[in-house]
Design an enzyme around this catalytic site. Structure first.
Site, PDB file in Angstrom:
ATOM      1  N   TYR A 197       7.042 -12.300 -66.090  1.00 30.09           N
ATOM      2  CA  TYR A 197       6.398 -13.250 -65.170  1.00 30.09           C
ATOM      3  C   TYR A 197       4.910 -13.380 -65.446  1.00 30.09           C
ATOM      4  CZ  TYR A 197      10.486 -13.537 -62.096  1.00 30.09           C
ATOM      5  OH  TYR A 197      11.722 -13.774 -61.573  1.00 30.09           O
ATOM      6  N   LYS A 204      10.162  14.564 -42.404  1.00 34.01           N
ATOM      7  CA  LYS A 204      10.067  13.191 -41.896  1.00 34.01           C
ATOM      8  C   LYS A 204      10.345  12.193 -43.024  1.00 34.01           C
ATOM      9  CE  LYS A 204       5.026  13.321 -42.521  1.00 34.01           C
ATOM     10  NZ  LYS A 204       3.750  13.632 -41.822  1.00 34.01           N
TER      11      LYS A 204
END
Ligand SMILES: *Cc1c(COP(=O)(O)O)cnc(C)c1O
Length: 378
Positions: free
Chosen positions: A271, A47
């Site tokens: 940042y 999956k």
């Protein structure tokens, strides 16, 4: 990796990072699980695009190693795997975990795919589809034994046990259940789910059983029944987190250094300027960020490796970039274009996941689309 002109593959040159996926290691992991399970059959859960590694490459490699039973989550995933396995002989069985509601019955039938029936409603849908098709249709029945997510809840199981005509037209290929706490070998729910599963099977028409995921395989033979359904362990995640990893590593992630700089006075990096460096620090900027699945929670937490030198990830992970403190690395090893190991021999998948406060499953399924993907073997 060579193209027609004899140079490296252009995408490898242009990509900011290289993701190497070792299909031989996946096959080796399958053989290792089979050894643990002997003589029980081992399926493969593919999956989420084989946990991010590429189901259309992974499923055929596993088929070569002998896998004939696959599980996907969605119908589209199952169709992709079916198409990739077209030449497999004998042909493979593909089951869709999300159930008969995952798509139109005609699509299941047209592609020869089988649903995992998760409720009385889905049973009714599939039984009606068999009636309409004028033939018996195969499927898996999922009984919920304590996960409370998918599968027939106890009351629906009672209803079915009292009236097995609800299975009319359905060929029960397996009765399955799913363990909620298998990676905690001492968890009381494991034994409880095992007993509930045995009780559920005893009340249903006879069919082969399947309970164990990757970690469930290592709970012992009582949990094996007729088929195991590993996913994560095939891809190198440790199924026994309190013991050394018995599986081989499958992925290596290497990012490229885009730029390096010397910082000569105390300053912030990246940042928010959350990480301050002293003067005399060398910083390398690498072309991997959270848009590539290098999770932002790794900010100021993780490490990378340049050869056998560990280098800290400093400052915030940004969308396309991370910054490393390379003060201790000789300049010739940390030049522009050099590759840095983010997942590799010195730091496996689970170790990186630990730094992010998550599990290897999430790191794998988040692996981004911008990497140059290099498959080994198959
Ligand atoms: C995902 C899944 C598996 C595989 O689990 P792993 O822990 O990756 O081995 C098996 N069975 C079901 C029902 C699942 O949803």
């Amino acid at each position: 990796m060579a193209d027609g002109r004899g140079g490296p593959e252009p995408t490898a040159i242009r990509a900011g990072a290289i993701l190497t996926i070792d299909l031989e290691a996946i096959k080796e992991n399958y053989r290792r699980l089979r050894q643990e399970l002997r003589p029980v059959t081992c399926a493969a859960v593919v999956k989420a695009d084989a946990y991010g590694l590429g189901a259309t490459r992974v499923a055929p490699a596993l088929a070569k190693a002998g896998v004939r039973t696959f599980f996907t989550a969605t119908l589209d995933e199952a169709i992709a795997v079916q198409t990739a396995l077209e030449k497999t002989r004998p042909s493979a069985d593909i089951f869709v975990l999300n159930g008969a509601g995952a798509g139109p019955a005609e699509d299941f039938i047209a592609y020869g795919l089988m649903p995992v029936l998760n409720s009385l409603g889905e049973l009714e849908t599939w039984s009606a589809a068999a009636r309409a098709a004028g033939r018996v249709l195969p499927a898996v029945l999922h009984a919920d034994t304590g996960m409370n997510r998918l599968g027939l809840p106890p009351a629906e199981l009672d209803t079915l046990a009292a009236d097995t005509n609800r299975l009319a037209g359905i060929e029960l290929r397996y009765v399955i259940s799913h363990l909620a706490c298998a990676e905690e070998s001492g968890h009381a729910l494991n034994g409880l789910q095992l007993r509930r599963f045995e009780a559920a099977r005893a009340r249903l028409p006879s069919a082969p059983g399947s309970l164990a995921n990757s970690s469930g395989i290592f709970l012992g033979a009582d949990y094996h029944f007729d088929l195991a359904r590993p996913g994560a362990a095939l891809y190198g995640v440790n199924p026994t987190p309190d013991r050394p990893n018995p599986m081989s590593q499958v992925v290596r992630l290497q990012g490229k250094i885009l730029q390096s700089r010397e910082i000569d006075a105390p300053q912030g990096v990246g940042y928010g300027a959350i990480h301050r460096v002293a003067g005399g620090t060398r910083v390398a900027t690498v072309a991997v960020g959270y848009a590539d699945g290098y999770l932002r929670s790794l900010s100021d937490q993780a490490s990378a490796w340049i050869g056998d030198r560990k280098v800290p990830v400093i400052g915030r992970v940004s969308m396309d970039l991370i910054t490393l403190d390379i003060s201790d690395v000789p300049a010739e090893d940390a030049h522009v274009g050099a590759l840095v190991d983010l997942i590799g021999p010195r730091q496996d998948l689970d170790a990186l996941a630990g730094s992010a406060g998550t599990i290897g499953y999430e790191i794998l399924t988040a692996l981004g689309a911008r990497y140059h993907r290099l498959y080994l073997g198959g």
